[in-house]
Design a protein around this motif. Structure first.
Motif, mmCIF file in Angstrom:
data_model
loop_
_atom_site.group_PDB
_atom_site.id
_atom_site.type_symbol
_atom_site.label_atom_id
_atom_site.label_comp_id
_atom_site.label_asym_id
_atom_site.label_seq_id
_atom_site.Cartn_x
_atom_site.Cartn_y
_atom_site.Cartn_z
ATOM 1 N N ASP A 261 49.303 14.674 41.680
ATOM 2 C CA ASP A 261 48.072 14.840 42.450
ATOM 3 C C ASP A 261 48.153 16.248 43.030
ATOM 4 O O ASP A 261 48.912 16.500 43.971
ATOM 5 C CB ASP A 261 48.005 13.772 43.548
ATOM 6 C CG ASP A 261 46.707 13.816 44.341
ATOM 7 O OD1 ASP A 261 46.088 14.892 44.418
ATOM 8 O OD2 ASP A 261 46.321 12.774 44.892
ATOM 9 N N GLU A 277 43.045 15.526 34.748
ATOM 10 C CA GLU A 277 41.605 15.432 34.953
ATOM 11 C C GLU A 277 41.193 16.065 36.273
ATOM 12 O O GLU A 277 41.792 15.784 37.317
ATOM 13 C CB GLU A 277 41.168 13.964 34.957
ATOM 14 C CG GLU A 277 41.446 13.218 33.671
ATOM 15 C CD GLU A 277 41.049 11.761 33.781
ATOM 16 O OE1 GLU A 277 39.840 11.493 33.983
ATOM 17 O OE2 GLU A 277 41.929 10.887 33.689
ATOM 18 N N GLN A 278 40.172 16.903 36.215
ATOM 19 C CA GLN A 278 39.639 17.485 37.447
ATOM 20 C C GLN A 278 38.857 16.416 38.199
ATOM 21 O O GLN A 278 38.054 15.675 37.621
ATOM 22 C CB GLN A 278 38.743 18.679 37.126
ATOM 23 C CG GLN A 278 38.217 19.403 38.367
ATOM 24 C CD GLN A 278 37.444 20.656 38.023
ATOM 25 O OE1 GLN A 278 37.805 21.372 37.089
ATOM 26 N NE2 GLN A 278 36.380 20.909 38.769
ATOM 27 N N GLN A 279 39.095 16.351 39.507
ATOM 28 C CA GLN A 279 38.452 15.355 40.355
ATOM 29 C C GLN A 279 37.235 15.964 41.049
ATOM 30 O O GLN A 279 37.345 16.635 42.068
ATOM 31 C CB GLN A 279 39.450 14.830 41.392
ATOM 32 C CG GLN A 279 40.758 14.329 40.812
ATOM 33 C CD GLN A 279 40.557 13.151 39.900
ATOM 34 O OE1 GLN A 279 40.074 12.096 40.317
ATOM 35 N NE2 GLN A 279 40.933 13.309 38.628
ATOM 36 N N HIS A 292 40.930 20.095 42.359
ATOM 37 C CA HIS A 292 41.772 18.911 42.523
ATOM 38 C C HIS A 292 41.989 18.277 41.153
ATOM 39 O O HIS A 292 41.034 17.898 40.462
ATOM 40 C CB HIS A 292 41.088 17.920 43.462
ATOM 41 C CG HIS A 292 41.919 16.731 43.802
ATOM 42 N ND1 HIS A 292 41.412 15.611 44.424
ATOM 43 C CD2 HIS A 292 43.246 16.458 43.605
ATOM 44 C CE1 HIS A 292 42.370 14.718 44.595
ATOM 45 N NE2 HIS A 292 43.492 15.214 44.114
#
Length: 729
Positions: A261, A277-279, A292
């Motif tokens: 994370d 994966e981009q949040q 993120h």
């Protein structure tokens, strides 16, 4: 200059041993004994494992019904900020680690890989000087180009954690790529602990895998990363042990699966790409953006940031058993021509690897084309994220097209062998670099892709020979005097790590040629099924191939010859003759009486019979006549015993085929037939590409241009290898 750097410099100049110097918060030195760490380290010279892992190793085979893809051991929560002018990263991380063993853990080992580029006294640069070779293109590290990682605070539950630089492989005292952290509170068996770490990176000018050039930043091996605690029955371990090697010049990495994370803050003008994966959308504040990213079931995290990145090229891929995959290609404006080819090669790779090994389990793939003068950042793999390479001209039919295609396929393939089948690249690089190189060539053959050894100019001039990459592998590997088994570790090799790529590709090709394509592919699918999201050893590969193929004796023989030891392969047709059985001079019984046939009479009789036969057979083919022919072929073995096929062709088009193998060093085969033999050849299907010299595999009894053609092919391949061979270490 900080105290850590001062002492490192003193040690470099005066030979002061720094491994016993510990650092507490803020770099304050403390002195404690080196002994007492408890759990031992894996051997420095570890290599190919011979004993298969236990059935329950690394939590056992993943059925797909578990809550997570891997048995997650570690959890990283990282916040980092990039200063693109000073090329620094200021970071803090919360590292939560689980003790899988039945012993309390009082000390943990942590990699500070970036310190390989701190000074010329690191293990990395010391080994480079010994070998006399640089990393790939040999970019020098000049004044001001150095990089390092600095621990600024380490705490466990609010208590300061002291640490000391250690040298698991006996490297120079000035190497600071591994630290031992002595915990205030031991981690109970089955328990977990959390370490809060503040760290600071000075990125180097990109010299090997990580660093900056201009505005481009490839941030890799950039955070403190805990070593691997191996249990009995895992990768040859007989007792609980830590596996944490120094950063060697020709080795890569090994880590536990876990979850990441990560929040990355960069100036607004910078485009970011990363593992996972981009949040959502980045959060903007004070002229900066915070991205993120999250990704589970991986064992590393890398990212890139550049203010010159062109508009990214994106697409999606769908495959049976896999989630929808978003593909992002990041590239600088000067290499806009690379984006579409890199995207296509990535999709082709997703198709092939997911079909022949197993489903791709992640939702993203990020491809980065490095800018001009940053080639040392190219050709490098991280989970769901890899760098391709840059070439001046990638138009169809050029060397650049071939290079970009091959590197993209190769680096994607690492996502399976390095990423999902996560071997120890320090100790057994064959399982990643070697198997990946083999599968890349297998893919190229399956889709019928060959390359032109040409530039745009030479193509216009009409010179564009096609070249198969597998033959480049053959030319690029030591065959006559191989020094190192392909199962040897990455850093203790006379001929460097290069033969791990090429010789493994050839050895696996030759094994497939004996087992058959379908059998080999079925066996590798089983390897993927058993060992995905675990950490297989070479012994685990051997056992899987032996069991799944049903050809244990053959598999074990190949591993004994080429993986655990090193044997040259050198079979040849030593002698070849096919002679008429004409009347022979001497005393013979004729109608019950002895009569002498002189040499002249024998020749005269033979000529008479030939003329009569030719008159009766005016349309006879050469190589036929009134007398039978005795054909003899002697084959010689000057290397390992490998299965061979000898094919002898005769003037009437008929053939004789025999198998040859075993301990004998030579054998003469004979046939008496009414026609003359015209050629003899061993290995007609090119099953044994490890053979020292394919030109001596055949002989003919008449002028034959095939050898000249083979020389021409080899010459073309040599030219291609000189200008396009990619060494993606």
């Amino acid at each position: 200059m900080r105290i850590a750097q001062i002492l490192a410099a003193v040690a470099l100049l005066g030979g002061v041993a720094v491994q016993a110097t510990l650092w507490a918060e803020g770099g304050t030195p403390a002195t404690v004994p080196e002994a007492g760490a408890g759990i031992p380290l894996a051997p420095a010279k570890a290599a190919a494992v011979t004993q298969p892992s236990a059935a329950g190793a690394w939590g056992g085979i993943r059925s797909g019904q578990e809550a997570t893809l891997s048995d997650r051991v570690v959890d990283y929560k990282i916040e980092a900020s990039l200063d693109p002018v000073k090329h620094t990263v200021d970071g803090k991380q919360r590292l939560t680690w689980r003790n899988r063993s039945n012993e309390p853990v009082r000390s943990v080992y942590v990699h500070l890989y970036l310190n390989a580029f701190q000074n010329a006294g690191s293990t990395f640069f010391t080994e480079q000087r010994k070998s006399g070779t640089g990393f790939r293109t040999g970019v020098d590290t000049k004044d001001g180009d150095w990089g390092y990682m600095e621990l600024r605070r380490v705490q466990q539950g609010g208590a300061n954690v002291p640490w000391t630089y250690v040298h698991p492989d006996g490297g120079p005292a000035t190497d600071q790529t591994v630290v031992r952290m002595d915990l205030p509170q031991a981690v109970a068996p089955g328990g977990s602990t959390t370490l809060d770490i503040n760290f600071f990176d000075q990125l180097p000018r990109v010299v090997a895998r990580s660093g900056y050039f201009g505005t481009f930043h490839l941030v890799a091996q950039w955070f403190p990363k805990i070593g691997v605690l191996e249990l009995p029955g895992e990768r040859g371990a007989t007792a609980v042990r830590w596996n944490a090697h120094e950063y060697h010049a020709q080795s890569e990495f090994y880590a536990d699966f876990g979850a990441y994370d990560v929040k990355l803050t960069v100036p607004n003008a910078f485009t970011v790409g990363a593992t996972g994966e981009q949040q959502g959308e980045p959060v903007e504040k004070d002229g900066k953006r915070t991205y993120h990213f999250m990704q589970g079931d991986v064992h590393d995290f890398a990212w890139t940031a550049d203010s010159r990145t062109a508009k990214p090229l994106t697409s999606t891929w769908h495959g049976e058993g896999s989630p929808e995959v978003k593909i992002t290609v990041l590239f600088p404006p000067e290499y806009a021509s690379h984006a579409e080819p890199a995207l296509k090669s990535t999709k082709d790779s997703l198709d092939y690897f997911s079909r022949t090994l197993g489903p791709y389990p992640y939702k993203t793939v990020t491809v980065v084309v490095p800018p001009y003068n940053a080639n040392e950042a190219g050709g490098m793999e991280y989970p769901t994220f890899f760098t391709a390479d840059n070439f001046g001209d990638v138009s169809p039919g050029t060397i650049g097209e071939a290079g970009l295609d091959f590197v993209t396929i190769h680096e994607f393939g690492h996502g399976y062998f390095y990423g999902i089948l996560a071997n120890n690249e320090f100790e057994e690089p064959m399982l990643d670099e070697g198997l990946n190189e083999y599968w890349d060539n297998r893919m190229l053959h399956a889709i019928g892709r060959k390359y032109y050894a040409a530039s745009s100019l030479t193509r216009r001039l009409g010179f564009a020979p096609q070249v198969d990459f597998l033959h480049i592998e053959r030319l690029g590997t030591p065959r006559d005097e191989p020094a190192d088994p392909i199962g040897q570790n990455a850093y203790d090799r006379l001929q460097g790590v290069g033969p791990v790529y090429s010789r493994t590709a050839l050895a696996m090709h030759d094994l497939e040629a004996q087992l058959g394509k379908e059998v080999l592919e079925r066996s590798f699918k089983e390897f993927y099924r058993r060992w995905k999201f675990r950490h297989p050893s070479i012994a685990d590969l051997r056992e899987t191939l032996a069991e799944a193929s049903g050809q244990r004796a053959l598999v074990e023989k190949v591993f004994a010859q080429q993986v655990y030891s090193i044997e040259r392969v050198d079979d040849r047709v030593a002698k070849f003759s096919s002679d008429e059985l004409v009347p022979l001079p001497g005393i013979h019984l004729v109608n019950g009486k002895r009569a002498e046939l002189t040499e002249d009479q024998a020749e005269e009789q033979a000529d008479k019979q030939r003329k009569a036969w030719e008159k009766a057979h005016p349309d006879a083919k050469p190589g036929t006549g009134p007398f039978p022919y005795l054909t003899r072929v002697t084959v010689r073995r000057r290397g390992a015993d490998v299965p061979q096929v000898l094919v002898v062709e005769f003037a009437d088009g008929s053939k004789e085929t025999v198998n040859w193998g075993g301990a004998e060093r030579w054998h003469t085969f004979e046939w008496t037939k009414p026609v003359k033999a015209v050629s003899a050849r061993i290995d007609p299907d090119n099953k044994n590409l490890l053979d020292v010299n394919k030109l001596d595999d055949s002989r003919t009894l008449k002028a034959d241009g095939s050898a000249a053609r083979r020389w021409t092919f080899d010459f073309a391949a040599i030219i291609q290898s000189l200008i396009a061979l990619i060494a993606t270490v």
